[in-house]
Scaffold this active site. Structure first.
Site, mmCIF file in Angstrom:
data_model
loop_
_atom_site.group_PDB
_atom_site.id
_atom_site.type_symbol
_atom_site.label_atom_id
_atom_site.label_comp_id
_atom_site.label_asym_id
_atom_site.label_seq_id
_atom_site.Cartn_x
_atom_site.Cartn_y
_atom_site.Cartn_z
ATOM 1 N N ASP B 36 0.810 -1.218 0.000
ATOM 2 C CA ASP B 36 0.000 0.000 0.000
ATOM 3 C C ASP B 36 0.847 1.275 0.000
ATOM 4 O O ASP B 36 0.326 2.373 -0.161
ATOM 5 C CB ASP B 36 -0.970 0.010 1.188
ATOM 6 C CG ASP B 36 -2.211 -0.845 0.914
ATOM 7 O OD1 ASP B 36 -2.246 -1.481 -0.165
ATOM 8 O OD2 ASP B 36 -3.125 -0.887 1.745
ATOM 9 N N ASP B 301 -12.647 35.777 -33.698
ATOM 10 C CA ASP B 301 -12.043 34.464 -33.889
ATOM 11 C C ASP B 301 -12.801 33.391 -33.111
ATOM 12 O O ASP B 301 -12.741 32.207 -33.433
ATOM 13 C CB ASP B 301 -10.583 34.523 -33.438
ATOM 14 C CG ASP B 301 -9.767 33.398 -34.028
ATOM 15 O OD1 ASP B 301 -9.987 33.077 -35.213
ATOM 16 O OD2 ASP B 301 -8.935 32.826 -33.297
ATOM 17 N N GLY B 436 -10.479 27.423 -36.511
ATOM 18 C CA GLY B 436 -11.559 27.869 -37.386
ATOM 19 C C GLY B 436 -11.311 27.692 -38.864
ATOM 20 O O GLY B 436 -12.130 27.109 -39.579
ATOM 21 N N LEU B 437 -10.151 28.150 -39.341
ATOM 22 C CA LEU B 437 -9.894 28.074 -40.783
ATOM 23 C C LEU B 437 -9.877 26.627 -41.243
ATOM 24 O O LEU B 437 -10.479 26.259 -42.249
ATOM 25 C CB LEU B 437 -8.556 28.757 -41.101
ATOM 26 C CG LEU B 437 -8.105 28.636 -42.558
ATOM 27 C CD1 LEU B 437 -9.079 29.362 -43.470
ATOM 28 C CD2 LEU B 437 -6.692 29.184 -42.735
#
Lengths: 425, 535
Positions: B36, B301, B436-437
């Site tokens: 443990d 954007d 995005g593009l």
């Protein structure tokens, strides 16, 4: 175990009696073996029957990898199971059904025992038998213990392999059986070399697919690639295999002796052995040279972890010129370690078991140049100004064989090189 | 028994370890089997700490079970007190020790350590989990240390504005930050700076970095700030009841939440609300400009982020905060919200219903994975575990909550709270999405040899996430029992849908087809469904 392994030599007579300590042990339990076994046999699934602690252990160790398909899981015991309100066997059957539905491609299912399942005496062996009947032809269900109370770290692999042994077909044919997990590339390389030596049939345990188990029988000569397979070795001997006595295949010297011992067991002429291996030895030693330069004369302290410590200490002292301060091992099988002990420098201080705080006091007193230890201790010791090599990496790295000797040495030279390379301000 | 592939929380004793390891001068004796000690690695490797956690384990083995394990416990306790000389001692059991019932806490109490405060931890490992263990340990520890200071029942409550009569700045405690919490290290710094800028001092930060003596100073503060309710909620309620200490409960993750937190705290402390925290014209509050998130999110954007479907899962605090940021501050559509924190299920349900959702309260990884597949989101905000499901389903993912792994304890300053936290959140949530593009061009031209379907070139790996949501798999069956056939031409039309919304379009179209009783789905059916669902 019924069979015993006769001790050959008066090994280790030059060694002082090992220090035997009891106290807090900073080691992994056998469940950890799942972290590499699931990759060696991708068609197997490891189902731990235990507590949330067990689940947490495995995912803390392996969870940094992202799995599209998990290869291991935990059947977590709840209060109902402990109170006997739920029939543990029915519960287990239900979970296994659920699991196999999600992962129909699983061929072998390991039910892995843990501390909680053993303390409450859940009979997983019987459960495996029953589940086997229910899923005949689809999946093999096996059982072994990886509990901390019974097993330390690599002993989990010993348990898993022992569980596979009854399934191995019987055969009298002459063959070499290599036991212990090897990296794929290392396995291919070693098998290729054995073929070159004229040993045609070479099999591995564990295999790459859990359903393609090698055979075993009176014609089988067993070569241990890993030193932690006490139970596996004895169980294979019970099936008629014959043990080839050799040091373990770490470093140029150990690996040559290991391969030569196997070749000799197959009556390969010494001249042929030399013809195949000596060029490798020459090349291996050449590759080792820069690491030897970095390591020679450095003081080494190994804390107990995997049972690899004694062969590694032998390699690092004899081939890299390191000075051994203390060689700790979680468990010492004197019979399987006889060849290694005989090669240790006289006076080497072994320790078996652990009292971690006392052992750390000795580390601090001796100020070794390199400490081999687990990850729970490595960063704290680095912060105290000591170079460490974390030991778990040794079971995850291709380190067996003559061609890997320099890579193995590099694992120990790297922390020293790194310390020398870093400077700030 | 419960089948667990991944667990969201460790056992409760790991929560207790988090409290001990976060503090100084506290030692924890844990009755536990060999092995443990793996939990040490959580601190030395994931948190990259330079010292061992202050935990002594008994590490019993099978052979000890035949003997006197209670004797072993006593030896370990005596040894630990002698060696580490703690200022307070925690004593408890792990799951296996709980089965053999040696009562280590009672044993420790009887060992004659005089003035040393000893806290006996009773953490039921088979019914409770890590965060509960942390909360209980923190509460029990503070309770035993504050026992001598308990006000007499009926004593008047301290006035939170007494700083004024005492002629000093108001001061508050920051309660809850701990090791293995999500970004606690930097959240504490961010919130301390934030409070300082409004003239509020920090009295005690705990458990992170505190000593037992610091905990004894808790009542000297004017108010408590409950930064992490999972860890400090129990304690804050107790301090409210017993010491009459007021508590700020808003967790300052996100712009809106940070503003609300500051207003709440000003109110509690009877501080005059500065003009910049008052709602201004156009609902814009001056203070929000201290973060870049609002402008980044308003800038053009970010327009393509509008309505991105996001699934949120984590601990309750981070999940609720994330859902609010996603819907109100980034303009995403939250399509799923859930948490593994059963203790805070009510709060999560309330947050979900505000978004018109039903909260998923579960610690079953498979149920979460199925819910993600069902919701077919374009982004998953989850834990380390959701990274597994997201990989399987081919969905971009960011981590917002524990459980975490080593990469989420970064070297750089990376808070989640306050103004800078919002900056960090903007970057890390938008990063996994396709830019995005690229999104536009992949929607227009699908025959490229490099920029293929599902490709996110800004991630550098070129791995195509692919169309996994639409691939049938036995575990994640998206369709109902009704067999629906897609014509080849229908499939071809479906393939023209950009990959990240394709899963949703397939599901919608199939639902529409079922509703209309169509046997075969062709391209016309797809466009019919599109028109149908755009209503």
């Amino acid at each position: 175990m019924a069979s015993s392994i006769a001790t050959r030599s008066t090994a280790g007579t030059d060694l002082p009696p090992p220090l035997k300590e009891s106290g807090q042990r900073e080691v992994f339990c056998g469940l950890t073996s799942i972290v590499w076994l699931h990759r060696r046999m991708p068609d197997a699934f490891f189902l731990v029957v235990g507590s949330r602690t067990c689940a947490h252990l495995i995912q803390s160790a392996a969870g940094v990898m992202i799995f599209a398909e998990p290869r291991f899981g935990t059947a977590i015991l709840g209060e109902r199971d402990l109170a006997g309100l739920a029939d543990a066997n029915e519960e287990l059957d239900r979970l296994v059904d659920q699991l196999l539905q999600r992962r129909p491609e699983i061929r072998t299912l390991f039910l892995v025992g843990s501390c909680p399942s053993e303390v409450i005496k859940l009979d997983l062996a019987k459960a495996a038998e029953r589940l086997n009947r229910q899923h005949t032809g689809r999946v093999m269900v096996l059982n072994y213990s990886g509990s901390g109370i019974e097993t330390t770290f690599t002993q989990g692999e010993d348990g898993a392999l022992q569980a596979l042994i009854p399934l191995m077909p019987s055969s009298d044919q002459q063959q070499l059986l290599i036991a212990g997990t090897l990296a794929d590339a290392v396995e291919d390389r070693l098998v290729g070399l054995f073929h070159k030596l004229g040993i045609d049939r070479v099999a591995s345990l564990p295999p790459r697919r859990s359903s393609e188990l090698p055979s075993v029988g009176p014609g089988t000569k067993l070569l241990l690639a890993q030193p932690f397979l006490s139970g596996t070795a004895r169980a294979l001997l019970d099936r008629g295999a014959e043990l080839i006595r050799a040091p373990y295949p770490f470093g140029v010297e150990g690996s040559r002796a290991w391969m030569a011992a196997a070749a000799a067991a197959f009556d390969v002429a010494p001249a042929r052995i030399a013809e195949v291996l000596d060029p490798l030895v020459e090349r291996g030693q050449r590759a080792m040279a820069p690491h030897r330069e970095a390591l020679a004369g450095k003081k080494l302290f190994l804390l107990p972890d995997s049972q690899l410590e004694i062969p590694l200490a032998r390699f690092l002292s004899r081939e890299c010129g390191m000075e051994l301060v203390e060689v700790g091992t979680p468990y010492l099988d004197r019979q399987l370690m006889a060849e290694e002990l005989a090669l240790l420098p006289p006076g080497t201080q072994l320790s078996e078991g652990q009292h971690v705080d006392n052992q750390l006091l000795r580390v601090r007193q001796q100020r070794p140049d390199l400490v081999v230890c687990g990850l729970g201790l490595a960063n704290p010791l680095e912060a105290e100004g000591m170079a460490t090599k974390w030991s778990i990496e040794l079971v995850f790295s291709p380190i067996h064989g003559i061609d890997q000797a320099s890579d193995l040495a590099e694992l120990f030279a790297r922390p020293l090189r790194r310390r020398a390379a870093l400077s700030f301000a | 028994m419960e089948l667990t592939l991944w667990t969201y929380e460790g056992p409760p004793h790991v929560g207790a370890m988090r409290i001990a390891a976060s503090m100084e001068g506290v030692h924890y004796v844990l009755h536990a089997p060999q092995g443990d000690t793996y939990a040490d690695l959580l601190f030395t490797m994931i948190e990259r700490r330079d010292k061992r956690p202050p935990v002594t384990y008994t590490t019993f083995q099978a052979r000890d079970l035949g003997g006197d394990t209670a004797e072993l416990v006593k030896r370990s306790i005596a040894d630990a007190v002698e060696r580490f000389k703690p200022e307070a001692l925690l004593v408890g059991e792990s799951c296996t020790a709980e089965l053999i019932q040696d009562q280590p806490g009672a044993l420790a109490a009887g060992m004659g350590f005089g003035e040393l405060p000893i806290v006996n931890l009773e953490l039921p490992a088979y019914s409770k989990k890590e965060n509960w263990g942390a909360a209980e340990t923190f509460y029990q520890l503070v309770r035993s240390l504050l026992k001598p200071q308990l006000p007499t029942p009926g004593a008047p409550k301290p006035d939170p504005a007494r700083w004024r009569t005492e002629g000093r700045r108001p001061r508050v405690n920051l309660l809850g930050p701990s090791l293995l919490g999500f970004r606690c290290r930097d959240d504490v710094r961010e919130i301390s700076q934030l409070l300082a800028s409004y003239g509020i001092d920090v009295a005690v930060v705990a458990p992170l970095g505190a000593r037992p003596a610091d905990l004894q100073r808790i009542p000297t503060a004017d108010a408590n700030v409950c930064l992490y309710p999972e860890v400090a909620g129990t304690l804050c309620s107790w301090l409210e009841r017993q010491f009459g200490m007021v508590c700020a409960r808003t967790v300052p993750i996100g712009i809106g939440a940070t503003v609300r937190f500051l207003r709440e705290l000003h109110g509690l402390l009877d501080l005059e609300l500065p003009a910049e925290l008052q709602p201004g014209t156009n609902e814009v509050c001056e203070a929000e400009c201290r973060s870049r998130l609002p402008w980044y999110s308003r800038s053009v954007d970010s327009t393509y982020l509008t309505g991105k479907r996001v699934f949120v899962f984590g601990d309750a605090t981070h999940a609720i905060a994330a859902a609010r940021i996603a819907s109100h501050e980034l303009g995403f559509e939250v399509v799923g919200l859930g948490s593994y924190s059963r203790e805070m299920a009510r709060e999560v349900r309330a947050a979900a219903s505000e978004l018109g959702l039903e909260a998923l309260i579960s610690d079953d990884y498979l149920a979460v994975e199925a819910a993600i597949a069902q919701a077919a989101p374009e982004l998953v905000l989850g834990t380390q575990m959701e990274r597994h499901s997201a990989k399987r389903l081919g969905i971009p993912c960011a981590v917002i909550s524990t459980p975490l792994h080593v990469q989420d304890v970064p070297a750089r300053y990376a808070p989640q709270m306050g103004w800078e936290g919002a900056n960090v959140i903007f970057d890390s949530w938008v990063h996994p999405l396709m830019m995005g593009l690229e999104e536009h061009l992949i929607g227009m031209f699908r025959h490229d040899f490099e920029f293929v379907d599902g490709h996110r070139s800004h991630l550098g790996d070129g791995a195509a996430a692919g169309d996994k949501l639409t691939t049938e798999s036995p575990a994640v069956d998206l369709t109902s029992a009704t067999a629906l056939a897609w014509s080849a031409e229908g499939e071809a039309e479906l393939a023209k849908i950009p990959f990240f919304v394709r899963g949703k379009v397939r599901k919608n179209t199939e639902a529409f087809a079922r509703e209309q009783g169509l046997a075969v789905i062709d391209s016309e059916a797809l466009y019919e469904a599109k028109a149908h669902f755009s209503r």
